[in-house]
Design an enzyme around this catalytic site. Sequence first.
Site, PDB file in Angstrom:
ATOM      1  N   GLY A 127      85.930 -13.922 -21.418  1.00  0.00           N
ATOM      2  CA  GLY A 127      86.207 -12.801 -20.312  1.00  0.00           C
ATOM      3  C   GLY A 127      85.537 -11.686 -20.864  1.00  0.00           C
ATOM      4  CB  SER A 129      80.480 -10.751 -16.560  1.00  0.00           C
ATOM      5  OG  SER A 129      79.484 -10.970 -17.359  1.00  0.00           O
ATOM      6  CD  GLU A 244      73.714 -20.177 -30.308  1.00  0.00           C
ATOM      7  OE1 GLU A 244      73.468 -19.673 -29.207  1.00  0.00           O
ATOM      8  OE2 GLU A 244      74.091 -21.175 -30.800  1.00  0.00           O
ATOM      9  CG  ASN A 385      64.859 -13.740 -19.846  1.00  0.00           C
ATOM     10  OD1 ASN A 385      65.880 -14.114 -20.559  1.00  0.00           O
ATOM     11  ND2 ASN A 385      63.761 -14.411 -19.670  1.00  0.00           N
ATOM     12  CD  GLU A 386      64.636  -9.207 -16.071  1.00  0.00           C
ATOM     13  OE1 GLU A 386      65.681  -9.611 -16.290  1.00  0.00           O
ATOM     14  OE2 GLU A 386      63.583  -9.722 -15.927  1.00  0.00           O
TER      15      GLU A 386
END
Lengths: 399, 381
Positions: A127, A129, A244, A385-386
């Site tokens: 939990g 976003s 990770e 990725n940004e």
Amino acid sequence: MDLSFTPEERAFRDEARRFFRTEIPQAIRDKVAEGRHLSREDIVTSQRIMNARGWAVPHWPREWGGQDWSPIQTYFYQDEMQLASVPSPLPFNVSMVGPVIATFGNDAQKRAFLPQIANLDIWFCQGFSEPGSGSDLASLRTTAKRDGDHYVVNGQKTWTTLAQYADWIFCLVRTDMAAKKQEGISFLLIDMKSPGITVRPIQTIDGGREVNEVFLDEVRVPVANLVGQENKGWDYAKFLLGNERTGIARVGTSKERIRRIKQLAALELVGDTPLIEDAHFREKLAAVEVELKALELTQLRVVANERKLAKGKPDPASSILKIKGSEIQQATTELLMDVVGPYVTAYREEREEGWNEPPVGPDYAATAAPTYFNWRKISIYGGSNEIQRNIIAKAILGL
Amino acid sequence: MDFDLNDEQRLLKDSVDKLIATEYEFERRKRHAAEPDGWSRALWAKYADLGLLGLPFAEADGGFGGGPVETMIVLESFGRGLVLEPYFATVVLGGGLVRHGASAAQRAALVPRIADGSRLLAFAWMERQSRYNPADVKATARRDGGSWILNGEKSLVLHGDVADTILVTARISGDQRDRAGIGVFIVDASAPGVQRRGYPTQDGLRSAEITLADVRVDATDTLGEPGDALALVDRVTDEAIAGLCAESIGVMAAMHEITVEYLKTRQQFGRPIGDFQALQHRAVDMFVALEQARSMAIFATMMAGEADPAERRRAIAAAKVQIGRSGRKVGEEAIQLHGGIGMTMEYKVGHYFKRMTMIDRRFGDADLHLATLARMGGLFG
């Protein structure tokens, strides 16, 4: 400088290969290889087999089932798991909430949760976003107000993967409304059976229903379920997200998908000639293979460097693995669609109970487009990725 | 698995990096380029003193017994400096043919002179029609008693203008593109019938067009098996490509550093342009391309000595694809992010870009190697 592995490392790789290919049921591995959806039971079965061997949570502290593996062993464990199309142990359990509890939780929490998390007796969902808090996660607005020995939680979480299967949810909640946005956040464990929790599925563009909205309305959570200190949740979240380092590249998954692409491209005829013999197709594929080989070595470089970094300190170079790893995985899903050709167009709605109707076109066609659509998510989740580029720009390039 | 250099290698790297940082500071490079040969004879003597010219040769032959990693260290550093001396032509290409194709007597004659700097080599394999195919050889070698008589035209011979000894491929038998029937001949540059025309290349080096008209060489002046020397050429070419990959890493890393530094210092709109996210992300993509290339350069170095020619070629082809693609991206972005100053001859970044661009055209470009790799079935599964 030497790229070969020691006999012990090679023996470990062989052991991992044998284990994943003989102990995990073929039917589950076939589903993964073919891009079909796994049932809750598939995921539980697979993880429990791994846990019985002590291989569900190898990166945890030893007293809670960890293995003290070298980075190379961890690398082979992940690579062989992915090559064998074995579903990863539930990441929300073993890579996210587990390490947070093991590191920041109290003894009672460790005893109550860690063994069950490792064995998937308890299924956690994430939990984090919220509708207004994606990349800017710290702007989250779900609140937890203290009321005696409970918190009362109100708000909404979203993109909650497999919440429909979950027993518990770990949540970032705002406990200090006055503090700077990162400083008023706490990390709570909430029972999904608590009154006031509603789960609503979100259908994604592939047709799947793996993500959900979770509404929390006056949900009472015992204070005992606070992990670590109140208002320190952001630190734990950063720890969790940086935990990770290398698995995100999923090099083994891409290698396995390339094997499958080659296999299917040998079956698909263009006129009288198998697609795999088409020079243009082969070059497109080879270009992805080159990037993947480079990524594999980049990952090994990050792994080797891990030995020199303090434990738990994220290496910003792992952002390269996220960026390239997701781009390459997405490229393989494009190639898979290219192989299948016109039969990608037939839509088959996902059903957990499976299908009895005959397939339209070859039996491998149905999952190609959904996999492609679904895989667009991997450059978005886990820090888009940004965001990864922002991390490299700041932490490595000093911009 | 270990990506670290050992102590000796680190020492080598430190000394070469230090030398290049001083001697190839950008303004000094211009002075080297203005010398008569287009490079510095004085520096060449320094390389000899440091042991760099004898580095890859066996100690028994008068060398220092270095392997592909040592060559990688030197070439990466040379890439950072955009070094002009004929190291690649003499030590990597010529030296490679000598190491893998020369008899003990030939090595005894050549290696000490290469190592002490008194003998420069060049490898003349290309011809007008051959593009990147070393088997496409029209130049002929005809046996005449105790000699070979060579005729033909060799093109784009790197540092062929200054070489004392030119190693020439010529056809002994077979058709123009047959893999069989090729020999490698040791030709003294001053032999009668050798004509050469030197010229600069786009990246500040020198090459030559060489004509051979009834050039007579001794029957024993061959490398590898006369008539079956293409395997030797392939092996040396693969090693040379691994070397180019290493050099490229130096070139790309320098371009990236220079660009990031520029983003931090160049002010527009009242702040460093590196504050703008659009530019930050492009700098990051350059970095990712560089690191992917670095991984493949390491791979190429590790595979350069692979005994199985097919596995070696597969790995080298893959590396050259990555280097070509990353190199183009890093280079073009370096110019773009600099803006106008990147377009000027007086500023350094454009020179790196030009070197990188030319490296892609040596021994096959990214497209050619991608096609090779695709024909061989790729890298996985």
